[in-house]
Each structure stands twice: as structure tokens, then as C-alpha cells.
Design an enzyme around this catalytic site. Structure first.
Site, short mmCIF file in Angstrom:
data_model
loop_
_atom_site.label_atom_id
_atom_site.label_comp_id
_atom_site.label_asym_id
_atom_site.label_seq_id
_atom_site.Cartn_x
_atom_site.Cartn_y
_atom_site.Cartn_z
N CYS A 154 0.75 -1.02 0.04
CA CYS A 154 0.05 -0.01 0.18
C CYS A 154 1.06 1.15 0.01
O CYS A 154 1.88 1.48 0.79
CB CYS A 154 -0.96 0.07 1.49
N CYS A 162 -0.10 4.63 7.07
CA CYS A 162 -0.66 4.44 8.53
C CYS A 162 0.19 3.62 9.24
O CYS A 162 0.53 2.48 9.10
CB CYS A 162 -2.20 3.84 8.11
N CYS A 193 -0.63 -0.24 10.37
CA CYS A 193 -0.79 -1.05 9.15
C CYS A 193 0.36 -1.93 8.63
O CYS A 193 1.15 -1.34 8.41
CB CYS A 193 -1.48 -0.38 8.22
N CYS A 248 -16.86 -9.01 3.82
CA CYS A 248 -16.16 -7.99 3.84
C CYS A 248 -15.20 -7.89 2.95
O CYS A 248 -14.22 -8.54 3.25
CB CYS A 248 -16.04 -7.47 5.32
N CYS A 251 -20.04 -6.00 2.30
CA CYS A 251 -19.70 -4.66 2.54
C CYS A 251 -18.42 -4.66 1.82
O CYS A 251 -17.49 -5.76 1.92
CB CYS A 251 -19.31 -4.57 4.06
N CYS A 289 -20.29 2.06 7.49
CA CYS A 289 -19.46 1.31 8.53
C CYS A 289 -18.15 2.16 8.69
O CYS A 289 -17.65 2.25 7.91
CB CYS A 289 -19.27 -0.29 7.98
N ARG A 332 -19.22 -3.81 16.51
CA ARG A 332 -18.51 -5.04 16.19
C ARG A 332 -17.07 -5.23 16.87
O ARG A 332 -16.28 -4.04 16.90
CB ARG A 332 -18.23 -5.32 14.76
#
Length: 407
Positions: free
Chosen positions: A65, A69, A72, A109, A142, A202, A272
């Protein structure tokens, strides 16, 4: 305790607590912990009974990526030894999803690392959504693909997506400390795009990144204002090879207080338990079911979770039941169309959903979980105040591999 009686009354009326009340929940002592869980449990049962919604993650594209972040394992510069692969084909993704659905998951998801999807990526994911929906009646889908451009949320909705996940992760005031390649406002904008397109929004948070109680309350109140249908609560997995690898500050008691605070602030929303429950809640996981009404089944994006069979046994042993596809997750006043969309046309439904485990790309879901035995017996168990690196296992099965998935 007067505080807890007040919070229960407000939760049953859908009335927002004060910031002071939310902070007070986080400040309660371990001696009061069971009282806090019992109080928040009353609110949870009022709106969601004893049902537990199961969600299943499929990592469509793993690693590499361009975003930075700090939490991550898939970030720019990550040295974590995770699986790296490009886009799964629609039939591969559908096969991966089928494993989770066979295990009792109600929502799939679909997550992909990256800043955000290109239009070609949206076409690819749309084909995957259609394949999953054609082969599995009643399933919710999702998507979690990062920052959305204009029109992309609408295209996902047209393809059959029910929800879109994009987590705020932390408070606006501290957001720049964990990410520099995009802004807190960018995340808010994507959640609003999902809302406007008629998708169930979400959006959640990651706890354990060094934030203060005030930061936790700030992000949960910001989420309440955005009004997502589902709020995934992730607990940081300090993945080796990431900037936050040394952040081992959470205890099971702290995690339960955070979940209780979220339930009081968002009483009628799908809360969740996402990434990190096996690592940080450990043997206290069953208590967390009294606070949250949704969990992920099996593995996460880049790390392994508790065995799917163990998840199901835990739910049954704690006196809860798996929510079936014949049940609408959200209370009636929040439903209207789709899979739980607001009757005001706001959005639609969840894991509080989408992908709620941190460590994925910009979308925020990610590594969570302990190895398949989450806490296998050792000759001498580590002290609870020491880092439990033994509970963080890189995913080596399921999507992107030739091995059967954990579900």
C-alpha cells in the site's frame, strides 16, 4: 452506581451521554468492571437481544500500500512478513467468501489495500460482488477499498453492495500522528459519500495506539455524529515491522471498558469487535459479547484469528446465538431499505461492518488475531502485563494461498 443507572436509562432512550459520562466509564476501576459490563449489556440486549452477527473478511489485494498508516502491516515501508498478492479474480474471491458463509457468516467484507480504487478497480470489485450474490442468497456484502471518488459509491451500490467501510480510527486532533498521506477529513468525506449513495455506512476506530481517554471519546462522539449503522472497534495489533510494534498497553479490562463506552454512546448501532480481540481480550472474549453484537469469524486480513469452530463454541457457551440471514440486524427504527438502512434514507447496515479489523490499507481493517489456537497452552503462561507477541501470527492460509481458509 448512579452513573451506570443514568447511562442505561439514556441508552434505552437513545439519548447521547455527556462527554463527562463517557470519560467516567473509561475511568472506572477493575472492581467496578462487572457492573459496567452488566449495565452496558442491558442496553445491548434491549436493542439486539442475544444475537451475534458474524462477518467474514476476504482480502482481495494484500500488501504494497502507498499510504503510511502507522498501525498497518500493509503500509508503505512495512517490514512485516505478510502475504503480498494482487487482485483475486471474482471466482477466487467468491470461493473464499463461501468458506465464511458456510461457517455461519451473514456478511462478507471485501477489502483491498491501497489509497483508493480506480474506476477499473470498482468494475473488478463489482464483478466480485455480483458473483458472491448470485451464489449465496441473503448474503450481505460490504466493500472496503479506501478513499472513494465521486460516483464510485453509487456504482458499488448498483452492483449489489450493501455497505461500505471506512474507519475514522482515531480523533481528529491526533490523526496526523498516525498518518500523513491522507487526512481525517478525507476519511469523513468517504463515509459521507457512502451515506449519500444509499450504502450502509460502517466506520469505527482503533484503540491502543497511544491515545488518551479524551481521544477515544472524541472519535466515538464523531462517529455518533456521522451516524454509521455499524461501528467496528479494533484493538491495535502491534505488528513487528510497523512503527507501532512496541505499543502493548491494552489489557482485557481496558478493552471491555472501551467497548462499554462505545455501546453507551452508540446504543442502537451494530458494535463489532474487530481486529485484536484474541490478542488483547484473550480469555475475556465471552464477556465482550455482552457489549458488542457482532464479530469477525476466523482470520483477518494479514493475521490469523481464533479458529472458526472456537468462535462458534464461545458464542454458544456464553448463552448467545448466531444471527441468521432471516433476521434484520438493526432495530426497526433504523431500518427502511437494503440491509438495515435508515428510514430517512441515510444509509444501510454493519461487522458494524465492512471490514472492521485494522491493518488493511487506507480502509483500516487489518491484522488482528491470534494464531489458530489463540493462546495455546504453554509450560508457563506469560504475565498479563507483558507483550503477547506469541498471539500474533501472520496469515498463511485462505485468500492468496493454496491452503483452506479458517472459518
Amino acid at each position: 452506581m448512579d452513573l451506570l443507572n443514568t447511562l442505561v436509562d439514556k441508552g434505552l432512550r437513545r439519548e447521547t451521554p455527556t462527554r463527562g459520562e463517557a470519560l467516567a466509564v473509561l475511568a472506572t476501576s477493575d472492581d467496578d468492571l462487572l457492573d459496567v459490563v452488566a449495565a452496558a449489556g442491558k442496553v445491548r440486549r434491549h436493542w439486539f437481544g442475544r444475537r451475534v452477527k458474524l462477518n467474514y473478511l476476504v482480502n482481495l489485494k494484500s500488501g504494497l500500500c502507498p499510504e503510511d498508516c502507522s498501525y498497518c502491516s500493509q503500509r508503505l515501508g512495512s517490514r512485516a512478513d505478510i502475504l503480498k498478492y494482487t487482485w483475486l479474480k471474482p471466482d477466487e474471491a467468491s470461493k473464499a467468501a463461501a468458506a465464511g458463509l458456510a461457517g455461519g457468516a451473514k456478511r462478507v467484507c471485501l477489502v483491498a489495500s491501497g489509497r483508493g480504487p480506480t474506476d477499473r478497480d470498482v468494475d473488478r470489485v463489482s464483478d466480485t460482488i455480483r458473483a458472491i450474490k448470485e451464489q449465496n442468497g441473503g448474503v450481505e456484502v460490504c466493500a472496503c477499498l479506501g478513499l472513494l471518488s465521486d460516483g464510485q459509491a453509487e456504482r458499488l451500490r448498483e452492483a449489489g453492495a450493501d455497505a461500505y467501510n471506512h474507519n475514522l480510527n482515531t480523533s481528529e486532533s491526533t490523526y496526523g500522528d498516525i498518518t500523513t498521506t491522507h487526512t481525517y477529513a478525507d476519511r469523513v468525506d468517504t463515509v459521507q459519500k457512502a451515506h449519500a449513495a444509499g450504502l450502509s455506512a460502517c466506520s469505527g476506530l482503533i484503540a491502543g495506539m497511544g491515545e488518551s481517554d479524551e481521544d477515544l471519546v472524541d472519535v466515538v462522539f464523531a462517529l455518533r455524529e456521522l451516524d454509521p449503522d455499524s461501528v467496528p472497534v479494533n484493538f491495535l495489533i502491534p505488528f513487528e515491522g510497523t512503527p507501532l510494534a512496541k505499543e502493548w498497553h491494552l489489557t482485557p479490562q481496558r478493552c471491555l471498558r472501551i467497548l462499554a463506552m462505545v455501546r453507551f454512546v452508540c446504543p442502537d448501532v451494530e458494535v463489532r469487535i474487530a481486529g485484536g480481540r484474541e490478542v488483547h481480550l484473550r480469555t475475556m472474549q465471552p464477556l465482550a459479547l455482552h457489549l458488542a453484537n457482532s464479530i469477525f469469524l476466523g482470520d483477518y486480513l494479514t493475521s490469523e484469528g481464533q479458529a472458526g469452530r472456537a468462535d462458534l463454541e464461545m458464542i454458544a457457551d456464553a448463552g448467545f446465538e448466531v444471527e441468521g440471514t432471516d433476521r434484520v440486524t438493526l432495530p426497526e427504527h433504523r431500518t427502511g431499505g437494503g440491509c438495515g438502512s435508515h428510514d430517512d434514507g441515510g444509509c444501510g447496515a454493519h461487522e458494524g461492518d465492512g471490514c472492521g479489523s485494522h491493518g488493511g490499507g487506507v480502509c483500516g481493517p487489518a491484522p488482528s488475531g491470534a494464531g489458530s489456537c489463540a493462546g495455546a497452552a504453554e509450560e508457563s503462561a506469560p504475565r498479563t502485563d507483558e507483550p503477547r507477541t506469541d498471539l500474533v501470527a501472520v496469515r498463511r492460509r485462505g485468500a492468496g494461498t493454496d491452503l483452506a481458509p479458517n472459518a
